[in-house]
Design a protein around this motif. Structure first.
Motif, PDB file in Angstrom:
ATOM      1  N   ILE A 129      54.467  19.235  36.781  1.00 30.47           N
ATOM      2  CA  ILE A 129      53.100  19.542  37.206  1.00 30.47           C
ATOM      3  C   ILE A 129      52.140  18.732  36.325  1.00 30.47           C
ATOM      4  N   LEU A 130      51.236  18.016  36.943  1.00 31.89           N
ATOM      5  CA  LEU A 130      50.217  17.299  36.187  1.00 31.89           C
ATOM      6  C   LEU A 130      49.123  18.281  35.770  1.00 31.89           C
ATOM      7  N   ILE A 131      48.881  18.400  34.481  1.00 32.88           N
ATOM      8  CA  ILE A 131      47.871  19.310  33.964  1.00 32.88           C
ATOM      9  C   ILE A 131      46.836  18.500  33.180  1.00 32.88           C
ATOM     10  N   HIS A 132      45.627  19.016  33.118  1.00 32.15           N
ATOM     11  CA  HIS A 132      44.530  18.298  32.474  1.00 32.15           C
ATOM     12  C   HIS A 132      43.790  19.250  31.539  1.00 32.15           C
ATOM     13  N   GLY A 133      43.431  18.760  30.370  1.00 32.33           N
ATOM     14  CA  GLY A 133      42.677  19.556  29.416  1.00 32.33           C
ATOM     15  C   GLY A 133      41.197  19.545  29.733  1.00 32.33           C
ATOM     16  N   ARG A 134      40.571  20.688  29.623  1.00 29.17           N
ATOM     17  CA  ARG A 134      39.117  20.767  29.801  1.00 29.17           C
ATOM     18  C   ARG A 134      38.427  20.448  28.471  1.00 29.17           C
ATOM     19  N   TYR A 135      37.171  20.038  28.566  1.00 32.15           N
ATOM     20  CA  TYR A 135      36.386  19.816  27.363  1.00 32.15           C
ATOM     21  C   TYR A 135      36.030  21.162  26.737  1.00 32.15           C
ATOM     22  N   HIS A 136      36.213  21.258  25.432  1.00 35.06           N
ATOM     23  CA  HIS A 136      35.910  22.480  24.702  1.00 35.06           C
ATOM     24  C   HIS A 136      34.591  22.331  23.953  1.00 35.06           C
ATOM     25  N   LYS A 137      34.056  23.461  23.524  1.00 32.30           N
ATOM     26  CA  LYS A 137      32.834  23.429  22.724  1.00 32.30           C
ATOM     27  C   LYS A 137      33.066  22.628  21.453  1.00 32.30           C
ATOM     28  N   PRO A 138      32.094  21.793  21.066  1.00 27.47           N
ATOM     29  CA  PRO A 138      32.240  21.066  19.800  1.00 27.47           C
ATOM     30  C   PRO A 138      32.384  22.035  18.638  1.00 27.47           C
ATOM     31  N   SER A 139      33.096  21.594  17.630  1.00 28.36           N
ATOM     32  CA  SER A 139      33.370  22.446  16.482  1.00 28.36           C
ATOM     33  C   SER A 139      32.254  22.344  15.440  1.00 28.36           C
ATOM     34  N   LEU A 140      31.896  23.484  14.848  1.00 29.35           N
ATOM     35  CA  LEU A 140      30.922  23.511  13.755  1.00 29.35           C
ATOM     36  C   LEU A 140      31.607  23.356  12.398  1.00 29.35           C
ATOM     37  N   THR A 141      32.924  23.450  12.401  1.00 29.71           N
ATOM     38  CA  THR A 141      33.697  23.286  11.169  1.00 29.71           C
ATOM     39  C   THR A 141      34.356  21.905  11.185  1.00 29.71           C
ATOM     40  N   GLU A 142      35.344  21.744  10.339  1.00 29.14           N
ATOM     41  CA  GLU A 142      36.036  20.464  10.272  1.00 29.14           C
ATOM     42  C   GLU A 142      37.260  20.420  11.186  1.00 29.14           C
ATOM     43  N   GLU A 143      37.396  21.392  12.062  1.00 30.85           N
ATOM     44  CA  GLU A 143      38.525  21.399  12.982  1.00 30.85           C
ATOM     45  C   GLU A 143      38.379  20.274  13.997  1.00 30.85           C
ATOM     46  N   ASN A 144      39.474  19.553  14.206  1.00 32.05           N
ATOM     47  CA  ASN A 144      39.470  18.432  15.142  1.00 32.05           C
ATOM     48  C   ASN A 144      40.198  18.726  16.446  1.00 32.05           C
ATOM     49  N   PHE A 145      40.944  19.846  16.461  1.00 35.49           N
ATOM     50  CA  PHE A 145      41.747  20.152  17.644  1.00 35.49           C
ATOM     51  C   PHE A 145      41.654  21.642  17.975  1.00 35.49           C
ATOM     52  N   GLN A 146      41.795  21.938  19.263  1.00 37.88           N
ATOM     53  CA  GLN A 146      41.880  23.310  19.760  1.00 37.88           C
ATOM     54  C   GLN A 146      43.285  23.507  20.339  1.00 37.88           C
ATOM     55  N   PRO A 205      41.628  17.656  21.691  1.00 35.79           N
ATOM     56  CA  PRO A 205      40.640  17.153  20.718  1.00 35.79           C
ATOM     57  C   PRO A 205      39.282  17.819  20.888  1.00 35.79           C
ATOM     58  N   LEU A 206      38.603  18.046  19.759  1.00 35.18           N
ATOM     59  CA  LEU A 206      37.282  18.677  19.749  1.00 35.18           C
ATOM     60  C   LEU A 206      36.226  17.701  19.255  1.00 35.18           C
ATOM     61  N   GLY A 207      35.011  17.884  19.746  1.00 31.18           N
ATOM     62  CA  GLY A 207      33.891  17.127  19.226  1.00 31.18           C
ATOM     63  C   GLY A 207      33.349  17.784  17.965  1.00 31.18           C
TER      64      GLY A 207
END
Length: 240
Positions: A129-146, A205-207
């Protein structure tokens, strides 16, 4: 007299077991005990391929319909136009429980269910199954991934008119649409405790929200400069 009696007993056992096999759809504790489901992820980034493998014991019948019930989180989506079978001879149908908006970000989306119908061919099935990630809210911390988890799908057999449904705990009967095109409800035998690991995890990936103001200011500045340059060029060439 004894030969006649032996023949009667043999015929009774033969036809009785045949009738039982017909009624139980070929299901048995041995078959259900060795049913196994696993998932793995291929590709990287926002666009992935989820490959589900279903394996059965050699005693599994070849005339059962299989239903995989996936519960996808809000951080992912499936493009309905990409749900066609990978092979022309593959008998696969997919039913989604809701409409899919491919543009909505994760925090404004809801999870959804996908029902995948297929026929048992051989003792091992693989379904991508082809799956696609949605855009997540940008992070206010130093986290780069959800981290986004996909639970192992429920494996179900077509169970209408099957005797073992009340003889094979902890398996239970659930109601689900008969097919992807016939949404009237049918009974399916839900196979539980398929394996220990019940999910796969993806990294989205997170903004960085701390740079939003500087990025917006830079974008606006570059846009204004481009407009000024283009306007001067147009005025200079007299094409205004």
């Amino acid at each position: 007299m004894y030969p006649v009696l032996l023949i009667c007993v043999y015929l009774n056992l033969f036809y009785g077991s045949t009738k039982s096999d017909e009624n139980n759809c070929g299901l048995s504790r041995q078959v259900l005990k060795h049913a196994f489901v696993s998932m793995n992820i291929k590709k990287s980034g926002f666009h992935r391929e989820l490959v589900t493998t279903v394996e059965f014991s050699p005693e599994a019948p070849n005339r059962l319909r299989i239903l995989l019930s996936y519960r996808f989180p809000s951080g992912l989506y499936i493009d309905p136009y990409q749900l066609a079978p990978q092979k022309e001879d593959q008998d696969v149908q997919v039913l989604l429980n809701s409409a899919i908006d491919v543009e909505t970000p994760a925090h404004m989306s809801a999870g959804f269910t996908a029902l995948v119908y297929m026929s048992l061919v051989g003792k091992k099935l693989k379904f991508p199954i082809l799956i696609h990630g949605r855009y997540h809210k940008p992070s206010l911390t130093e986290e780069n991934f959800q981290f986004v988890q996909i639970e192992l799908p429920k494996l179900m057999f077509k169970a209408d008119n099957c005797i073992p449904v009340h003889l094979l705990p902890p398996h239970n009967i659930v109601d689900a649409p008969c097919t992807a095109v016939n949404i009237s409800m049918c009974q399916w035998l839900n196979i539980q405790n398929l394996q220990e690991h019940r999910h796969v995890t993806l990294e989205m990936p997170l903004g960085d929200e701390s740079v939003v103001n500087s990025v917006c200011a830079g974008t606006l500045l570059v846009t204004l400069l481009c407009c000024v340059v283009l306007s001067r060029r147009i005025l200079k060439n007299g094409q205004c």
